[in-house]
Write a protein that holds these residues in place. Structure first.
Motif, short mmCIF file in Angstrom:
data_model
loop_
_atom_site.label_atom_id
_atom_site.label_comp_id
_atom_site.label_asym_id
_atom_site.label_seq_id
_atom_site.Cartn_x
_atom_site.Cartn_y
_atom_site.Cartn_z
N GLU A 44 7.88 -16.67 -17.48
CA GLU A 44 7.55 -17.76 -16.54
C GLU A 44 6.41 -17.38 -15.59
O GLU A 44 5.65 -18.24 -15.17
CB GLU A 44 8.81 -18.17 -15.76
N GLN A 45 6.31 -16.09 -15.27
CA GLN A 45 5.18 -15.67 -14.43
C GLN A 45 3.87 -15.91 -15.16
O GLN A 45 2.87 -16.26 -14.56
CB GLN A 45 5.31 -14.20 -14.05
N ILE A 78 24.21 -9.69 -11.45
CA ILE A 78 23.34 -10.38 -12.42
C ILE A 78 22.02 -9.62 -12.52
O ILE A 78 21.51 -9.37 -13.62
CB ILE A 78 23.06 -11.84 -11.98
N GLY A 79 21.47 -9.25 -11.35
CA GLY A 79 20.18 -8.54 -11.33
C GLY A 79 20.25 -7.22 -12.07
O GLY A 79 19.27 -6.77 -12.65
N MET A 80 21.44 -6.61 -12.03
CA MET A 80 21.59 -5.31 -12.71
C MET A 80 21.96 -5.47 -14.18
O MET A 80 22.26 -4.48 -14.86
CB MET A 80 22.66 -4.48 -11.98
N PRO A 134 12.53 -17.26 -11.91
CA PRO A 134 11.63 -17.08 -10.76
C PRO A 134 11.41 -18.38 -10.00
O PRO A 134 11.72 -19.46 -10.51
CB PRO A 134 10.34 -16.63 -11.43
N PRO A 184 15.07 -8.03 -11.78
CA PRO A 184 16.35 -8.02 -12.49
C PRO A 184 16.24 -7.40 -13.88
O PRO A 184 15.14 -7.20 -14.39
CB PRO A 184 16.68 -9.50 -12.59
N THR A 214 21.71 -17.57 -15.67
CA THR A 214 20.26 -17.39 -15.61
C THR A 214 19.76 -17.59 -14.19
O THR A 214 20.08 -18.60 -13.56
CB THR A 214 19.57 -18.42 -16.54
N ILE A 215 19.04 -16.63 -13.68
CA ILE A 215 18.37 -16.79 -12.39
C ILE A 215 16.90 -16.50 -12.64
O ILE A 215 16.52 -15.36 -12.90
CB ILE A 215 18.94 -15.84 -11.31
N ARG A 239 3.32 -19.92 -15.19
CA ARG A 239 2.94 -20.54 -13.90
C ARG A 239 1.49 -20.22 -13.57
O ARG A 239 1.06 -19.08 -13.73
CB ARG A 239 3.85 -20.03 -12.78
N THR A 254 5.19 -15.80 -6.81
CA THR A 254 6.34 -15.99 -7.68
C THR A 254 7.32 -14.84 -7.46
O THR A 254 6.94 -13.67 -7.62
CB THR A 254 5.90 -16.06 -9.16
N ILE A 276 12.83 -13.69 -18.75
CA ILE A 276 12.52 -15.03 -18.23
C ILE A 276 11.45 -14.92 -17.13
O ILE A 276 10.49 -15.70 -17.09
CB ILE A 276 13.81 -15.72 -17.70
N MET A 277 11.61 -13.91 -16.25
CA MET A 277 10.62 -13.68 -15.18
C MET A 277 9.25 -13.43 -15.79
O MET A 277 8.25 -14.02 -15.36
CB MET A 277 11.02 -12.45 -14.35
N ASN A 329 17.24 -12.34 -17.59
CA ASN A 329 16.45 -12.69 -16.40
C ASN A 329 15.12 -11.94 -16.27
O ASN A 329 14.15 -12.49 -15.75
CB ASN A 329 17.32 -12.50 -15.15
N TRP A 364 11.67 -13.51 -7.74
CA TRP A 364 12.96 -13.75 -8.39
C TRP A 364 13.85 -14.55 -7.43
O TRP A 364 14.00 -14.17 -6.26
CB TRP A 364 13.62 -12.42 -8.74
N HIS A 374 17.68 -21.26 -21.91
CA HIS A 374 16.97 -21.58 -20.67
C HIS A 374 15.59 -22.15 -21.00
O HIS A 374 14.81 -21.51 -21.70
CB HIS A 374 16.83 -20.31 -19.82
#
Lengths: 307, 141
Positions: B136-137, A187-189, A119, B20, A116-117, B140, A126, B132-133, B129, A128, B102
């Protein structure tokens, strides 16, 4: 032998400066990687490799300080081989960490862990975290590329294995940075396995470097023939010296070994001749300072290998 | 040089489409189905910020929220297995579930609470991801 030969003193001073620059440059890389690491396996592996990359630089600086110390009652031959000891220690650490990271990467791959990556908020925006990671990894590529290119010719002139290992580490560092970038982009892809696969590939290269260095360090500790900087093969200047000595004493038993950056030669079953040219002359066109000692063992003064 | 070409190729691929992306397409499925399957842990007080965040996520994905009430163990297992998209409940970051899913930032707290302090937060599926973005955006400030 405890005083550094005049011919290599300017190169030694340059090597020391380069190693201080390495500590500063790679220190900035390690700090950037630590703050951007997140939960990426490849980034964690790259961070540990960059951290380990500081070990050869530190060992070189410590060894360079200890090497010229005068002999003591307990160490009558001085400290020239501190270099060899440091080399062996850093090679073992490298191999052990490589093995552990390989296990870690393969386990994550086998367990199907989805990294998990998330923000991160910077100055009210904000973004990534992966972009920050990519920036840190790009910095981890630039610094070692420059340092590694500057170090290799100096290591070659000094016949210094620790410095050469350090230059190799820098190569491994920038390759690791690229692999780490591939992992984060993966991961991003949406390719969850790309990160662990990149981490395992990086770990494999660390393990390979460590194993190769252990082989070279062991050769020196076992009083093997002097080895090349780039491989575990016998160094050509040692081969040429051996031929010259054998031509002069065809009935003698010529043996060479390496002590730190120096070559020590012994002619067995031969009485010391009265007239001998200076040591430099035995090296022919090769660096004269490399031969630090030429000794003779008269017949009957040593147990023969055949006994 | 060849490595740099590959990297440039990967970066240009990354530039195409959303980045992502979710390995298991959570956000895409939310958009396609028009539904956010939200697990709501029974007994969790509805924080105002959480309601606002949910409304923002629903707007961003053009989806409506479908609540699934339950206990935290069942809901978090369903989340990890991909049966639901999101869980809202009171969780500590030190929870053993932190490895399985997560946990987003604590809702209603100015600074991050201590790791063993339970706080209202959203939980999302590991590795998703993009999703999650998006969540979380919205959470926040």
């Amino acid at each position: 032998m405890n005083q550094l030969p005049k011919e290599i003193r300017p190169e030694m001073a340059r090597a020391r400066r380069l190693e201080w620059w390495t500590l500063a440059g790679m220190g900035s890389v390690v700090a950037a990687m630590y703050f951007a690491m997140g939960s990426s396996q490849a980034m964690k592996t790259a961070f540990i490799e960059d951290l380990l990359g500081l070990v050869p630089a530190v060992t070189f600086l410590v060894a360079a300080r200890l090497e010229p110390r005068p002999p003591t009652r307990k160490y009558p031959y001085g400290f020239v081989r501190v270099d060899s000891l440091a080399f062996m220690a850093s090679a073992v650490v490298l191999a052990a960490v490589g093995a552990w990271l390989l296990f870690d990467g393969v386990s994550a791959l086998a367990a199907g862990e989805h990294p998990t990556i998330g923000p991160v908020t910077i100055f009210g925006h904000t973004v990534w975290l992966g972009w920050i990671m990519l920036a840190a990894l790009a910095w981890s590529v630039v610094v070692p590329v420059v340092l590694g290119r500057l170090k290799r010719p100096v290591a070659s002139k000094l016949c210094d294995k620790v410095l050469h290992t350090d230059a190799l580490m820098q190569k491994a560092d920038w390759q690791t940075g690229l692999a780490g970038m591939a992992g984060v982009l993966g991961i991003g892809m949406g390719l969850w396995w790309a990160d662990s696969a990149a981490a395992a590939a990086i770990a494999l290269s660390i393990l390979y470097d460590g194993a190769r260095n252990i082989r070279t360090a062991a050769a020196e500790l076992l009083d093997g023939m002097p080895r090349q900087l780039e491989s575990a093969e016998i160094s050509p200047d040692a081969e040429r010296l051996k031929r010259r000595l054998e031509a002069r004493w065809p009935d003698g038993h010529v043996r060479l070994r390496e002590s730190g950056r120096y070559i020590l030669a012994n002619v067995g079953d031969t009485c010391p001749p009265g007239d001998l040219p200076p040591l430099e002359e035995w090296m022919g066109d090769d660096a004269g300072w490399r031969l630090a000692q030429l000794s003779f063992t008269p017949p009957g003064c040593a147990r023969s290998d055949e006994d | 040089m060849r490595r740099l070409v590959w990297l440039a190729f990967a970066l240009s691929l990354a530039a195409c489409g959303p980045f992502p992306r979710d390995p298991d397409r959570t956000e895409e499925l939310v958009r396609e189905s028009g539904t956010i399957r939200l697990g709501w842990v029974r007994g969790t007080a509805p924080e105002r910020e959480a309601a606002q965040a949910l409304a923002a996520v629903a707007r961003a994905t053009s989806a409506r929220v479908e609540r699934v009430p339950g206990d935290s163990e069942t809901l978090l297992r369903d989340l990890a297995d991909g049966r639901i998209d999101l869980v809202y409940g009171t969780f500590a970051m030190a929870s053993p579930w932190a490895k399985e899913v997560h946990f987003g930032p604590a809702i209603g707290w100015r600074a991050a609470p201590p790791r063993n302090q339970p706080a209202a937060r959203f939980a999302m599926r590991n590795g998703e991801n993009r999703w999650i973005m998006t969540v979380e955006q919205a959470v926040r400030p």
